[in-house]
Design a protein around this motif. Sequence first.
Motif, PDB file in Angstrom:
ATOM      1  N   ILE A   1       0.888  -1.173   0.000  1.00 49.55           N
ATOM      2  CA  ILE A   1       0.000   0.000   0.000  1.00 49.55           C
ATOM      3  C   ILE A   1       0.920   1.215   0.000  1.00 49.55           C
ATOM      4  O   ILE A   1       1.744   1.377   0.895  1.00 49.55           O
ATOM      5  CB  ILE A   1      -0.912  -0.021   1.237  1.00 49.55           C
ATOM      6  CG1 ILE A   1      -1.619  -1.377   1.316  1.00 49.55           C
ATOM      7  CG2 ILE A   1      -1.912   1.114   1.212  1.00 49.55           C
ATOM      8  CD1 ILE A   1      -2.316  -1.613   2.635  1.00 49.55           C
ATOM      9  N   CYS A   2       0.784   2.043  -1.037  1.00 47.41           N
ATOM     10  CA  CYS A   2       1.812   3.057  -1.311  1.00 47.41           C
ATOM     11  C   CYS A   2       1.315   4.467  -1.064  1.00 47.41           C
ATOM     12  O   CYS A   2       0.290   4.870  -1.610  1.00 47.41           O
ATOM     13  CB  CYS A   2       2.262   2.952  -2.762  1.00 47.41           C
ATOM     14  SG  CYS A   2       2.841   1.311  -3.215  1.00 47.41           S
TER      15      CYS A   2
ATOM     16  N   TYR B   1      -1.893   8.814   1.240  1.00 46.91           N
ATOM     17  CA  TYR B   1      -3.330   8.842   0.934  1.00 46.91           C
ATOM     18  C   TYR B   1      -3.902   7.423   1.056  1.00 46.91           C
ATOM     19  O   TYR B   1      -4.850   7.175   1.827  1.00 46.91           O
ATOM     20  CB  TYR B   1      -3.527   9.438  -0.463  1.00 46.91           C
ATOM     21  CG  TYR B   1      -4.902   9.375  -1.082  1.00 46.91           C
ATOM     22  CD1 TYR B   1      -6.053   9.240  -0.319  1.00 46.91           C
ATOM     23  CD2 TYR B   1      -5.053   9.502  -2.469  1.00 46.91           C
ATOM     24  CE1 TYR B   1      -7.299   9.194  -0.914  1.00 46.91           C
ATOM     25  CE2 TYR B   1      -6.305   9.469  -3.065  1.00 46.91           C
ATOM     26  CZ  TYR B   1      -7.429   9.302  -2.287  1.00 46.91           C
ATOM     27  OH  TYR B   1      -8.667   9.253  -2.887  1.00 46.91           O
ATOM     28  N   ALA B   2      -3.290   6.471   0.343  1.00 51.75           N
ATOM     29  CA  ALA B   2      -3.791   5.094   0.375  1.00 51.75           C
ATOM     30  C   ALA B   2      -3.620   4.467   1.759  1.00 51.75           C
ATOM     31  O   ALA B   2      -4.523   3.788   2.264  1.00 51.75           O
ATOM     32  CB  ALA B   2      -3.081   4.258  -0.688  1.00 51.75           C
TER      33      ALA B   2
ATOM     34  N   TYR C   1      -6.542   3.278   4.354  1.00 53.35           N
ATOM     35  CA  TYR C   1      -6.552   1.837   4.636  1.00 53.35           C
ATOM     36  C   TYR C   1      -6.551   1.577   6.147  1.00 53.35           C
ATOM     37  O   TYR C   1      -7.311   0.753   6.649  1.00 53.35           O
ATOM     38  CB  TYR C   1      -5.340   1.158   3.984  1.00 53.35           C
ATOM     39  CG  TYR C   1      -5.301  -0.330   4.207  1.00 53.35           C
ATOM     40  CD1 TYR C   1      -6.069  -1.204   3.425  1.00 53.35           C
ATOM     41  CD2 TYR C   1      -4.494  -0.880   5.199  1.00 53.35           C
ATOM     42  CE1 TYR C   1      -6.044  -2.577   3.635  1.00 53.35           C
ATOM     43  CE2 TYR C   1      -4.459  -2.259   5.415  1.00 53.35           C
ATOM     44  CZ  TYR C   1      -5.232  -3.095   4.631  1.00 53.35           C
ATOM     45  OH  TYR C   1      -5.206  -4.457   4.846  1.00 53.35           O
TER      46      TYR C   1
ATOM     47  N   GLU D   1      -9.969   2.429   7.485  1.00 55.22           N
ATOM     48  CA  GLU D   1     -11.005   1.458   7.115  1.00 55.22           C
ATOM     49  C   GLU D   1     -10.865   0.127   7.854  1.00 55.22           C
ATOM     50  O   GLU D   1     -11.857  -0.518   8.175  1.00 55.22           O
ATOM     51  CB  GLU D   1     -10.959   1.195   5.599  1.00 55.22           C
ATOM     52  CG  GLU D   1     -11.437   2.381   4.787  1.00 55.22           C
ATOM     53  CD  GLU D   1     -11.250   2.205   3.281  1.00 55.22           C
ATOM     54  OE1 GLU D   1     -11.778   3.027   2.539  1.00 55.22           O
ATOM     55  OE2 GLU D   1     -10.565   1.243   2.867  1.00 55.22           O
ATOM     56  N   THR D   2      -9.593  -0.286   8.072  1.00 50.78           N
ATOM     57  CA  THR D   2      -9.393  -1.616   8.665  1.00 50.78           C
ATOM     58  C   THR D   2      -9.154  -1.561  10.173  1.00 50.78           C
ATOM     59  O   THR D   2      -9.267  -2.578  10.844  1.00 50.78           O
ATOM     60  CB  THR D   2      -8.201  -2.349   8.004  1.00 50.78           C
ATOM     61  OG1 THR D   2      -7.021  -1.557   8.185  1.00 50.78           O
ATOM     62  CG2 THR D   2      -8.448  -2.551   6.508  1.00 50.78           C
TER      63      THR D   2
ATOM     64  N   PRO E   1     -10.906  -3.001   0.883  1.00 55.18           N
ATOM     65  CA  PRO E   1      -9.896  -2.004   1.271  1.00 55.18           C
ATOM     66  C   PRO E   1      -8.608  -2.078   0.442  1.00 55.18           C
ATOM     67  O   PRO E   1      -8.099  -1.035   0.020  1.00 55.18           O
ATOM     68  CB  PRO E   1      -9.627  -2.330   2.743  1.00 55.18           C
ATOM     69  CG  PRO E   1     -10.929  -2.880   3.232  1.00 55.18           C
ATOM     70  CD  PRO E   1     -11.480  -3.673   2.071  1.00 55.18           C
ATOM     71  N   LEU E   2      -8.078  -3.284   0.175  1.00 56.83           N
ATOM     72  CA  LEU E   2      -6.825  -3.348  -0.597  1.00 56.83           C
ATOM     73  C   LEU E   2      -7.033  -2.890  -2.045  1.00 56.83           C
ATOM     74  O   LEU E   2      -6.139  -2.293  -2.642  1.00 56.83           O
ATOM     75  CB  LEU E   2      -6.238  -4.760  -0.582  1.00 56.83           C
ATOM     76  CG  LEU E   2      -5.450  -5.145   0.675  1.00 56.83           C
ATOM     77  CD1 LEU E   2      -5.029  -6.607   0.607  1.00 56.83           C
ATOM     78  CD2 LEU E   2      -4.235  -4.248   0.886  1.00 56.83           C
TER      79      LEU E   2
ATOM     80  N   ARG F   1      -9.272  -0.654  -2.926  1.00 47.68           N
ATOM     81  CA  ARG F   1      -9.388   0.804  -2.833  1.00 47.68           C
ATOM     82  C   ARG F   1      -8.001   1.435  -2.694  1.00 47.68           C
ATOM     83  O   ARG F   1      -7.746   2.498  -3.244  1.00 47.68           O
ATOM     84  CB  ARG F   1     -10.254   1.196  -1.633  1.00 47.68           C
ATOM     85  CG  ARG F   1     -11.741   1.096  -1.930  1.00 47.68           C
ATOM     86  CD  ARG F   1     -12.552   1.919  -0.946  1.00 47.68           C
ATOM     87  NE  ARG F   1     -12.513   1.348   0.395  1.00 47.68           N
ATOM     88  CZ  ARG F   1     -13.315   0.376   0.815  1.00 47.68           C
ATOM     89  NH1 ARG F   1     -14.227  -0.139  -0.001  1.00 47.68           N
ATOM     90  NH2 ARG F   1     -13.236  -0.081   2.036  1.00 47.68           N
ATOM     91  N   ALA F   2      -7.102   0.743  -1.956  1.00 43.65           N
ATOM     92  CA  ALA F   2      -5.739   1.272  -1.783  1.00 43.65           C
ATOM     93  C   ALA F   2      -5.048   1.409  -3.138  1.00 43.65           C
ATOM     94  O   ALA F   2      -4.319   2.380  -3.378  1.00 43.65           O
ATOM     95  CB  ALA F   2      -4.935   0.374  -0.845  1.00 43.65           C
TER      96      ALA F   2
ATOM     97  N   ARG G   1      -6.448   4.409  -4.932  1.00 41.25           N
ATOM     98  CA  ARG G   1      -5.917   5.658  -4.364  1.00 41.25           C
ATOM     99  C   ARG G   1      -4.455   5.876  -4.744  1.00 41.25           C
ATOM    100  O   ARG G   1      -4.039   7.008  -4.957  1.00 41.25           O
ATOM    101  CB  ARG G   1      -6.092   5.647  -2.843  1.00 41.25           C
ATOM    102  CG  ARG G   1      -7.551   5.782  -2.454  1.00 41.25           C
ATOM    103  CD  ARG G   1      -7.747   5.622  -0.954  1.00 41.25           C
ATOM    104  NE  ARG G   1      -9.155   5.777  -0.601  1.00 41.25           N
ATOM    105  CZ  ARG G   1      -9.820   4.963   0.211  1.00 41.25           C
ATOM    106  NH1 ARG G   1      -9.217   3.921   0.770  1.00 41.25           N
ATOM    107  NH2 ARG G   1     -11.095   5.186   0.476  1.00 41.25           N
ATOM    108  N   ARG G   2      -3.670   4.794  -4.811  1.00 41.30           N
ATOM    109  CA  ARG G   2      -2.282   4.930  -5.274  1.00 41.30           C
ATOM    110  C   ARG G   2      -2.264   5.535  -6.677  1.00 41.30           C
ATOM    111  O   ARG G   2      -1.480   6.440  -6.975  1.00 41.30           O
ATOM    112  CB  ARG G   2      -1.583   3.561  -5.299  1.00 41.30           C
ATOM    113  CG  ARG G   2      -0.154   3.634  -5.857  1.00 41.30           C
ATOM    114  CD  ARG G   2       0.498   2.262  -5.929  1.00 41.30           C
ATOM    115  NE  ARG G   2       0.070   1.474  -7.073  1.00 41.30           N
ATOM    116  CZ  ARG G   2       0.567   1.558  -8.306  1.00 41.30           C
ATOM    117  NH1 ARG G   2       1.520   2.444  -8.563  1.00 41.30           N
ATOM    118  NH2 ARG G   2       0.118   0.795  -9.275  1.00 41.30           N
TER     119      ARG G   2
ATOM    120  N   ILE H   1      -4.697   7.279  -8.237  1.00 40.47           N
ATOM    121  CA  ILE H   1      -5.187   8.666  -8.222  1.00 40.47           C
ATOM    122  C   ILE H   1      -4.035   9.591  -7.856  1.00 40.47           C
ATOM    123  O   ILE H   1      -3.785  10.605  -8.510  1.00 40.47           O
ATOM    124  CB  ILE H   1      -6.357   8.834  -7.227  1.00 40.47           C
ATOM    125  CG1 ILE H   1      -7.586   8.084  -7.731  1.00 40.47           C
ATOM    126  CG2 ILE H   1      -6.663  10.308  -6.991  1.00 40.47           C
ATOM    127  CD1 ILE H   1      -8.754   8.082  -6.756  1.00 40.47           C
TER     128      ILE H   1
END
Lengths: 229, 229
Positions: free
Chosen positions: A60-61, A64-65, A69, A72-73, B88-89, B91-92, B95-96, B98
């Motif tokens: 997850i980079c 923002y992400a 994350y 959410e988790t 969630p992953l 979505r991550a 978002r990366r 974006i």
Amino acid sequence: MQLYHHPMSANSRFIRLLLGEYGVEYDLIHQNPWDREAEFMKLNPAGTLPVLVSESGAAICGIYAICEYIDETRGTMMRERRLMPDYPLDRAEVRRLIDWFCVRLDQDATKTLVRERVFKLDMPRTNGGGAPDSAAMRAARGNVKQHMRYLNWLAGSRNCLSGKSLTAADIAAAASISVLDYMGEVPWADSPQAAEWYQRVKSRPAFRPILEDRIRALTPVSHYADLDF
Amino acid sequence: MQLYHHPMSANSRFIRLLLGEYGVEYDLIHQNPWDREAEFMKLNPAGTLPVLVSESGAAICGIYAICEYIDETRGTMMRERRLMPDYPLDRAEVRRLIDWFCVRLDQDATKTLVRERVFKLDMPRTNGGGAPDSAAMRAARGNVKQHMRYLNWLAGSRNCLSGKSLTAADIAAAASISVLDYMGEVPWADSPQAAEWYQRVKSRPAFRPILEDRIRALTPVSHYADLDF
């Protein structure tokens, strides 16, 4: 989970603090941001910090992400300890401030000062190492002053930066300020309300590992880890 | 709702497309990004575009806050038309991407090319107007090539950029590409898979107003609004 970070990366500190506030266990992996190793670039093609590797091994980079994350988790199960407000417009204000401190302050000042004063000492010349650029540092210091005026105004007009209670916006701001403060780059005398706010945030248990950070190239200013300053 | 935008601001186009995909009605307000008018700075102290003014009159600033606000207040009710994935992953990853297109591509290339080729023609000299900086444009064009290689790889290895179905990542990327394409800055011949993907996205009804955008200073390349190109 594993977090690729550098102790002087403000955005890495932001994520360490978020995970700390929620009591999440994870491993820290030191990554020099100027080393564009193939292994790391496979995790994050942008080559930037931080990168959080989830339990499933997915990378997850970027803040923002990662920040969303974690909310959410983890955050959504934290009730009143959640660092995101309940209402969409309040969350929008938190996100504006995260962007302000993690992207804008970073670009305007923190990134430059860290590169010139810290990274350049460790970077090979072929990668941009060498003598610091004093014109770039002067411009960055001018920008720190402007940012501190805004932070001081925010801290003075609200209890916490985005409203009444502590949110991820305070954590993001404090992470950036902590990197500048390590280098002695914060004009505290001109920002009494920001100083009072920062003292409150840095007294939180999640901040302890940040205040223990030391890098070989530069010792922190004497008040860096002082909770009464 | 009202959206402060400029037709050549890639990030404004991203939000216009998101609102269009969800069928949200709103008013467009033209804002020159170099005019730091007091009224606008009160809405967004960063002085950047886009800014969405909500039904209640609150300003939501920047793509991070606006994109999540639209998802929370509109997207979550859209079922299979929602532009954010369920997990969630996933979505991550959206978002990366974006962040990649709205922040990185913008900084690496789009912002520079728009400033040098379009804004400078309208900006007063005291605000940075004047002759374009050809060295900056050359560097930005080199970066466009690199970005197109990555976009072409993404478009070739996945149906949509973040996976099987269309998400906000495709919208963000297409918004940026549309600004570069308007100026004839996209090396399409080297990016056949990106071209096929862009043709699909720009054929969506929400894209129509974007393809009708015209600015006084520069007419678009001849294929700009051509859905078969």
